[in-house]
Design a protein around this motif. Structure first.
Motif, PDB file in Angstrom:
ATOM      1  N   LEU B  26      -3.493  -2.959  -3.228  1.00  0.00           N
ATOM      2  CA  LEU B  26      -2.525  -3.954  -2.772  1.00  0.00           C
ATOM      3  C   LEU B  26      -2.598  -4.072  -1.254  1.00  0.00           C
ATOM      4  O   LEU B  26      -3.093  -3.173  -0.575  1.00  0.00           O
ATOM      5  N   ALA B  27      -2.073  -5.186  -0.757  1.00  0.00           N
ATOM      6  CA  ALA B  27      -2.014  -5.361   0.699  1.00  0.00           C
ATOM      7  C   ALA B  27      -1.206  -4.212   1.303  1.00  0.00           C
ATOM      8  O   ALA B  27      -0.302  -3.669   0.666  1.00  0.00           O
ATOM      9  N   SER B  28      -1.532  -3.844   2.540  1.00  0.00           N
ATOM     10  CA  SER B  28      -0.772  -2.771   3.195  1.00  0.00           C
ATOM     11  C   SER B  28       0.675  -3.224   3.388  1.00  0.00           C
ATOM     12  O   SER B  28       0.970  -4.425   3.390  1.00  0.00           O
ATOM     13  N   VAL B  29       1.553  -2.261   3.562  1.00  0.00           N
ATOM     14  CA  VAL B  29       2.978  -2.570   3.729  1.00  0.00           C
ATOM     15  C   VAL B  29       3.162  -3.535   4.906  1.00  0.00           C
ATOM     16  O   VAL B  29       3.848  -4.555   4.794  1.00  0.00           O
ATOM     17  N   ARG B  30       2.506  -3.202   6.012  1.00  0.00           N
ATOM     18  CA  ARG B  30       2.681  -4.021   7.206  1.00  0.00           C
ATOM     19  C   ARG B  30       2.188  -5.454   6.977  1.00  0.00           C
ATOM     20  O   ARG B  30       2.866  -6.424   7.310  1.00  0.00           O
ATOM     21  N   ARG B  31       0.998  -5.566   6.350  1.00  0.00           N
ATOM     22  CA  ARG B  31       0.400  -6.888   6.179  1.00  0.00           C
ATOM     23  C   ARG B  31       1.212  -7.739   5.196  1.00  0.00           C
ATOM     24  O   ARG B  31       1.456  -8.922   5.421  1.00  0.00           O
ATOM     25  N   TYR B  32       1.639  -7.089   4.121  1.00  0.00           N
ATOM     26  CA  TYR B  32       2.407  -7.822   3.100  1.00  0.00           C
ATOM     27  C   TYR B  32       3.763  -8.250   3.659  1.00  0.00           C
ATOM     28  O   TYR B  32       4.263  -9.348   3.379  1.00  0.00           O
ATOM     29  N   ALA B  33       4.347  -7.394   4.512  1.00  0.00           N
ATOM     30  CA  ALA B  33       5.631  -7.722   5.138  1.00  0.00           C
ATOM     31  C   ALA B  33       5.479  -8.957   6.014  1.00  0.00           C
ATOM     32  O   ALA B  33       6.311  -9.884   5.962  1.00  0.00           O
ATOM     33  N   ALA B  34       4.378  -8.994   6.798  1.00  0.00           N
ATOM     34  CA  ALA B  34       4.135 -10.141   7.669  1.00  0.00           C
ATOM     35  C   ALA B  34       3.926 -11.400   6.834  1.00  0.00           C
ATOM     36  O   ALA B  34       4.476 -12.472   7.132  1.00  0.00           O
ATOM     37  N   LEU B  35       3.143 -11.243   5.770  1.00  0.00           N
ATOM     38  CA  LEU B  35       2.810 -12.378   4.897  1.00  0.00           C
ATOM     39  C   LEU B  35       4.061 -12.974   4.253  1.00  0.00           C
ATOM     40  O   LEU B  35       4.216 -14.190   4.163  1.00  0.00           O
ATOM     41  N   MET B  36       4.940 -12.111   3.792  1.00  0.00           N
ATOM     42  CA  MET B  36       6.104 -12.572   3.048  1.00  0.00           C
ATOM     43  C   MET B  36       7.326 -12.764   3.965  1.00  0.00           C
ATOM     44  O   MET B  36       8.405 -13.114   3.492  1.00  0.00           O
ATOM     45  N   MET B  37       7.149 -12.486   5.223  1.00  0.00           N
ATOM     46  CA  MET B  37       8.222 -12.605   6.204  1.00  0.00           C
ATOM     47  C   MET B  37       9.457 -11.800   5.807  1.00  0.00           C
ATOM     48  O   MET B  37      10.582 -12.315   5.740  1.00  0.00           O
ATOM     49  N   VAL B  38       9.221 -10.537   5.510  1.00  0.00           N
ATOM     50  CA  VAL B  38      10.326  -9.604   5.232  1.00  0.00           C
ATOM     51  C   VAL B  38      10.081  -8.347   6.073  1.00  0.00           C
ATOM     52  O   VAL B  38       9.023  -8.195   6.680  1.00  0.00           O
ATOM     53  N   SER B  39      11.033  -7.456   6.067  1.00  0.00           N
ATOM     54  CA  SER B  39      10.861  -6.216   6.832  1.00  0.00           C
ATOM     55  C   SER B  39       9.977  -5.256   6.040  1.00  0.00           C
ATOM     56  O   SER B  39       9.959  -5.289   4.806  1.00  0.00           O
ATOM     57  N   PRO B  40       9.235  -4.369   6.737  1.00  0.00           N
ATOM     58  CA  PRO B  40       8.397  -3.385   6.044  1.00  0.00           C
ATOM     59  C   PRO B  40       9.196  -2.558   5.034  1.00  0.00           C
ATOM     60  O   PRO B  40       8.667  -2.202   3.968  1.00  0.00           O
ATOM     61  N   SER B  41      10.460  -2.261   5.330  1.00  0.00           N
ATOM     62  CA  SER B  41      11.228  -1.417   4.399  1.00  0.00           C
ATOM     63  C   SER B  41      11.464  -2.132   3.055  1.00  0.00           C
ATOM     64  O   SER B  41      11.537  -1.507   2.003  1.00  0.00           O
ATOM     65  N   THR B  42      11.555  -3.463   3.095  1.00  0.00           N
ATOM     66  CA  THR B  42      11.704  -4.215   1.845  1.00  0.00           C
ATOM     67  C   THR B  42      10.431  -4.078   0.999  1.00  0.00           C
ATOM     68  O   THR B  42      10.489  -3.891  -0.220  1.00  0.00           O
TER      69      THR B  42
END
Lengths: 461, 461
Positions: B26-42
Motif C-alpha cells: 500500500l502507499a506509505s502513510v505519508r503519501r496516502y495522507a497527502a493524496l487523500m488530504m487527511v492527517s497521517p494519523s487518520t
C-alpha cells in the motif's frame, strides 16, 4: 443373415466394442476362416465388403487393417446426424464437431488448429506442471480463478467497462455461461428475442428452455430497430440475446445509434440483454457495445476464449449485477459442482497474460484479412456474393445464385466430404434459404470445386 | 462516514476492483495522507483497522501489504454464504469450495491434494505438450475422446459390464452427466426417488428440475426395500438416483439381494435408475451393482474421475442405452458445445492408463484404512459413533451425542474455521439432525478440539 453378413457383423462389433482399434491388423483370411468355421472365400468376401465401406483397408501383401476413422466414429456419423437427419440447428455442430480428418469444414465456427497460439499453449502447459498440488487436484472455487478474473477485469477496464470482482464469475464454457443465465432468468413460456439470423446454438439452447423464440431481422448495423421496438412493446420479452461485435453469422457490428435505441427500448419494456462477446478479440478496434453504456445493469456480458485462444481449454465467463452472481454460482454448483477446471483457468490466464497473445492476434487478423479477400474473389466466380464485408473475424454471410436452396447444397456437399452451414439453421423464421455462412479460414480449392459442382447440378435441375 | 471510514472504503474498493492484488504494497502513510488530504494519523487508524480485519498486513519497517486472502475472496465468504445463509443443500459445497487455506474442511467430499496422484498428473501434463495442435485448440467430438472411452469400456468389461462405444459418452463433469440425464429424462412435476440420506447435490440439482423428490430410508445394505417397493408402487417415480458402492454419505454398499429387488421393483413400475459410480475406485473388490445384472437397459451408469484422480481435471461419463446417446449428445451441444476439454480427457486417459494409477489406489486405500480407524477412536472419545464402518472411501456417517443438533454444531464450528457436513443437508425428510458426515482424510487434532468445544457448549445449554 448369410455367413458373410455374420462375419461382417462380427468384425463391426469388435470395432464398436473397442476390441479392434483403428490401425489394428485383422486376423488373416486363413486364421479367421478356421476360427469362424467358414471357407476362406467367405472371409475374403466379408473383408472386401468392409473395405468397400471404408471400415477396413487392405495393405498390399500385408493383410487388412482397421481404417483411420473408427467404426464407432463412423456409426455416430452414419446412423445419426448426417443425411438422414433434418438440417436443424444441431446440423452444423454435429457435422463439424464429428468431421473426420479428411473432411473439410468451411461451415464450422472456429479457426484451423494451426492458426491458434499452439506454442504459447505448450509453454503454458509446461508451466502448469510447476503449480502446487491443490491446483492439479482440487475442485475450483465457486466463482473461479482470481488470477483470470483479475485479468478479465483489466481488459474490461481498458475498453471502458468498469466491473468489480463480485460481478464476475467463470463458467465451464461460453455455452454454459449462456445456459446458466437462461436457467437463472427464464421460465418456460417466457419470450426471448434473438437476431434473425443468429448463432444456431442460441436456438438449440433456447428450445431446451421451452421458451417462445422471436426473431428480429438483423441489419448491417444491428437489429432492425423499428421491428425491435415493436416486438418489445407488444411481446414484452424477458430477454434479448445478441453478439454486438462481429455478429454470428453476418459479421456485422452494432452502430452506436442502434445501441442507444436498443438500450432505451429494453429499459422501457424491462427486457434484459445478454451480450455474447465471444468474437471481441478479432476486432482491430472495439465497436460499440451495449454493456459499456449500460454499466452491467440491464446488460449481461458473457464470453469465452474458444475463438482466439483455444476451444479445447474450456472456460467461459459471466459479468453482470453483483446480486445475481450468488444465484448463478449456486446453479453452477448444482449442475457442474463449480466452474471451469482450475488448470484450464490457469492455462488461459497464462496465455492471455503473456506477451505473445497480442502478437498472435495481430497475425491472425492479417491472415484473416487476406483469406477474406481471397474468399470473396473465389466465391464471386461461383455467383456467390457476401451480404456485407465484415471488419474482422472469420465469417462471411453469403447469398447463393438465385433459386438455389442452401440446405440442398449443404446436403449435396456433405456427400462429398464438405460441411457447409446453410442459412436456415441460423434463421428462426426460416427466411435465409438462399444464404450460406462461410468460414474464410477453412476455404480452399477443393471446397470451391465441390461447391461449384453442387451449384451446377442444382441449376440444371 | 468518518474520514477513517472513507479511507477504509477506498482501500477496500481498490482491492475489490483488482487494482490492488494480494501481496501488493500500500502507499506509505505519508503519501496516502497527502493524496487523500487527511492527517497521517487518520491513515494510520484506517490501516490499523484494515490490518485488524486481516485485509492488509504490516511488515515491520516496510509498510503495509494486501494480505494473502484477497478481499474479493473474503467478500464472497463474508457477504454471502456462511453464517447468514441457511444450512441448505448448498451449504457444505459453498463452504468447502470457497474455504480459505487456513480453514479445515472435514465436511468436504474430496481427498487432500497431497493424497492425489500429483506426479502422474505432472507427467501427464508434460505429455500433453507433445500432442498435435488439434487437441490443444479444437473443440472435442460430440461423444468425447475415443482413447478414454476405450479405456472405460475395458474397465467396465473387467467388472463384467459389457457395453459398446455407442453406449458411452463423456461429459464435462460427473455433475454435468447427472444434469444432462435429468434434462433428458425428467419433466417438471415428475417424481424422483433418492436415498435418505443422499448426496446433498442430488437434491440441489433435482430442485432446479422442479421435480417431486421422494426419500427412501437407507440401510447398511441399500435402500429399505419394503419402503422402496411401496413408494414405486404408489408414487410411480420416473427415476431413482443412487450410489450403489460406498454410498454418499453413509459409505454403505448395496447387497446382491437388495440389488435384485430394486431391479425387480423398477422393472415392475417402469422406473429408470441412475447409478452414480463415482467412488468405485476406492473399493478393494467390487460390491454388487445395479448396472451389471441389468446390462444398461433400465440402469444408467455415470461417474467421474474427481475422487481418486483429480477434481481439477473436469470430466464425467454416461453409459446407457445406445438410442439415448444421440439425444444426450445434442443436449450437451446445446448447453456446453460438447463435452470435456479434449486436453482433460487425454490427461485422464494418460493417468488412468498408466502403470502408477493402480499403485496410487493401493496406497490411498491403505492410508484411508488407517485414517478411518484413528478417526473412529478420536470421535468415540467425543461420544460420536459411526452408523457403520465402511469398507472403503473417506466418509464416516456418525451420530452425535444425544440431544445435540448437528446444524447448530456446524454453524458453531464454522466460526472457528472448521467446515462440517451436518446430517440434514443430506436428508430429504430432514430426519438426520443428529448426524454428521466426516471425511476421515481431513481430520486432525484441531478439528477434534473445535468439535469438542462446540459439543461441550451445547451440552451445557
Amino acid at each position: 443373415m448369410t455367413r458373410t453378413e455374420r462375419l461382417i457383423d462380427d468384425v463391426r462389433s469388435r470395432i464398436l466394442s473397442g476390441a479392434l482399434a483403428p490401425g489394428d491388423r485383422l486376423a488373416s483370411v486363413r486364421r479367421y476362416a478356421a476360427l469362424m468355421m467358414v471357407s476362406p472365400s467367405t472371409v475374403v468376401e466379408a473383408y472386401e465388403r468392409l473395405a468397400a465401406e471404408g471400415v477396413i483397408r487392405a495393405r498390399r501383401g500385408s493383410g487388412f487393417y482397421v481404417s483411420g476413422i473408427s467404426l464407432a466414429a463412423r456409426s455416430l456419423t452414419d446412423n445419426t446426424t448426417p443425411l438422414l437427419r433434418d438440417v436443424d440447428p444441431f446440423w452444423v455442430s454435429r457435422q463439424s464437431l464429428d468431421a473426420g480428418k479428411e473432411e473439410l469444414t468451411p461451415g464450422c465456427g472456429w479457426l484451423p488448429a494451426d492458426w491458434m497460439p499452439n506454442e504459447a499453449l505448450r509453454k503454458g502447459l509446461r508451466q502448469l506442471t510447476r503449480l502446487p498440488d491443490t491446483l492439479l487436484t482440487d475442485y475450483g472455487s465457486t466463482h473461479g480463478s482470481t488470477t483470470l478474473r483479475r485479468l478479465l477485469l483489466a481488459r474490461f477496464a481498458q475498453e471502458g467497462l468498469s466491473a468489480s470482482m463480485e460481478q464476475l464469475m467463470l463458467t465451464g464454457s461460453g455455452s454454459q455461461a449462456l445456459d446458466l443465465l437462461c436457467r437463472f432468468l427464464l421460465r418456460p413460456g417466457d419470450s426471448v428475442v434473438v437476431d434473425d439470423p443468429c448463432y444456431f446454438n442460441f436456438q438449440a439452447l433456447l428450445r431446451t428452455h421451452q421458451v417462445n423464440i422471436v426473431g428480429v431481422p438483423y441489419t448491417s448495423t444491428g437489429p432492425d430497430i423499428a421491428v425491435f421496438e415493436q416486438v418489445l412493446a407488444t411481446v414484452r420479452p424477458r430477454l434479448y440475446i445478441t453478439n454486438s461485435a462481429l455478429h454470428n453469422p453476418t459479421g456485422a457490428c452494432l452502430s452506436a445509434q442502434t445501441a442507444y435505441r436498443v438500450l432505451s427500448a429494453a429499459a422501457a419494456h424491462e427486457t434484459l440483454i445478454i451480450e455474447d462477446d465471444i468474437f471481441a478479440d478479432f476486432e482491430p478496434e472495439p465497436s460499440p457495445r451495449l454493456a459499456i453504456p449500460d454499466g452491467l445493469d440491464r446488460v449481461i456480458r458473457m464470453g469465452s476464449f474458444s475463438k482466439t485462444l483455444s476451444a479445447s481449454v474450456r472456460c467461459g465467463y459471466i459479468a453482470c449485477r453483483a446480486e445475481w452472481i450468488e444465484g448463478l454460482a449456486d446453479l453452477q454448483i448444482a449442475t457442474n459442482f463449480g466452474g471451469p477446471s482450475p488448470l484450464s483457468s490457469e492455462l488461459i490466464a497464462n496465455v492471455l497474460g503473456g506477451g505473445s497473445y497480442r502478437k498472435h492476434l495481430n497475425e491472425v487478423t492479417t491472415r484473416l484479412d487476406r483469406a477474406r479477400k481471397e474468399a470473396i474473389e473465389h466465391l464471386d466466380a461461383l455467383g456467390i456474393t457476401p451480404w456485407m464485408v465484415p471488419r474482422g473475424g472469420f465469417y462471411l454471410w453469403c447469398r447463393l445464385p438465385e433459386g438455389i436452396d442452401s440446405t440442398a447444397i449443404a446436403r449435396r456437399c456433405r456427400q462429398d466430404g464438405v460441411v457447409l452451414a446453410p442459412g436456415n439453421v441460423f434463421s428462426v423464421t426460416q427466411s435465409a434459404a438462399e444464404f450460406l455462412r462461410f468460414n474464410v479460414a477453412h476455404l480452399n480449392t477443393r471446397v470451391f470445386s465441390v461447391l461449384k459442382r453442387a451449384i451446377a447440378e442444382h441449376q440444371n435441375k
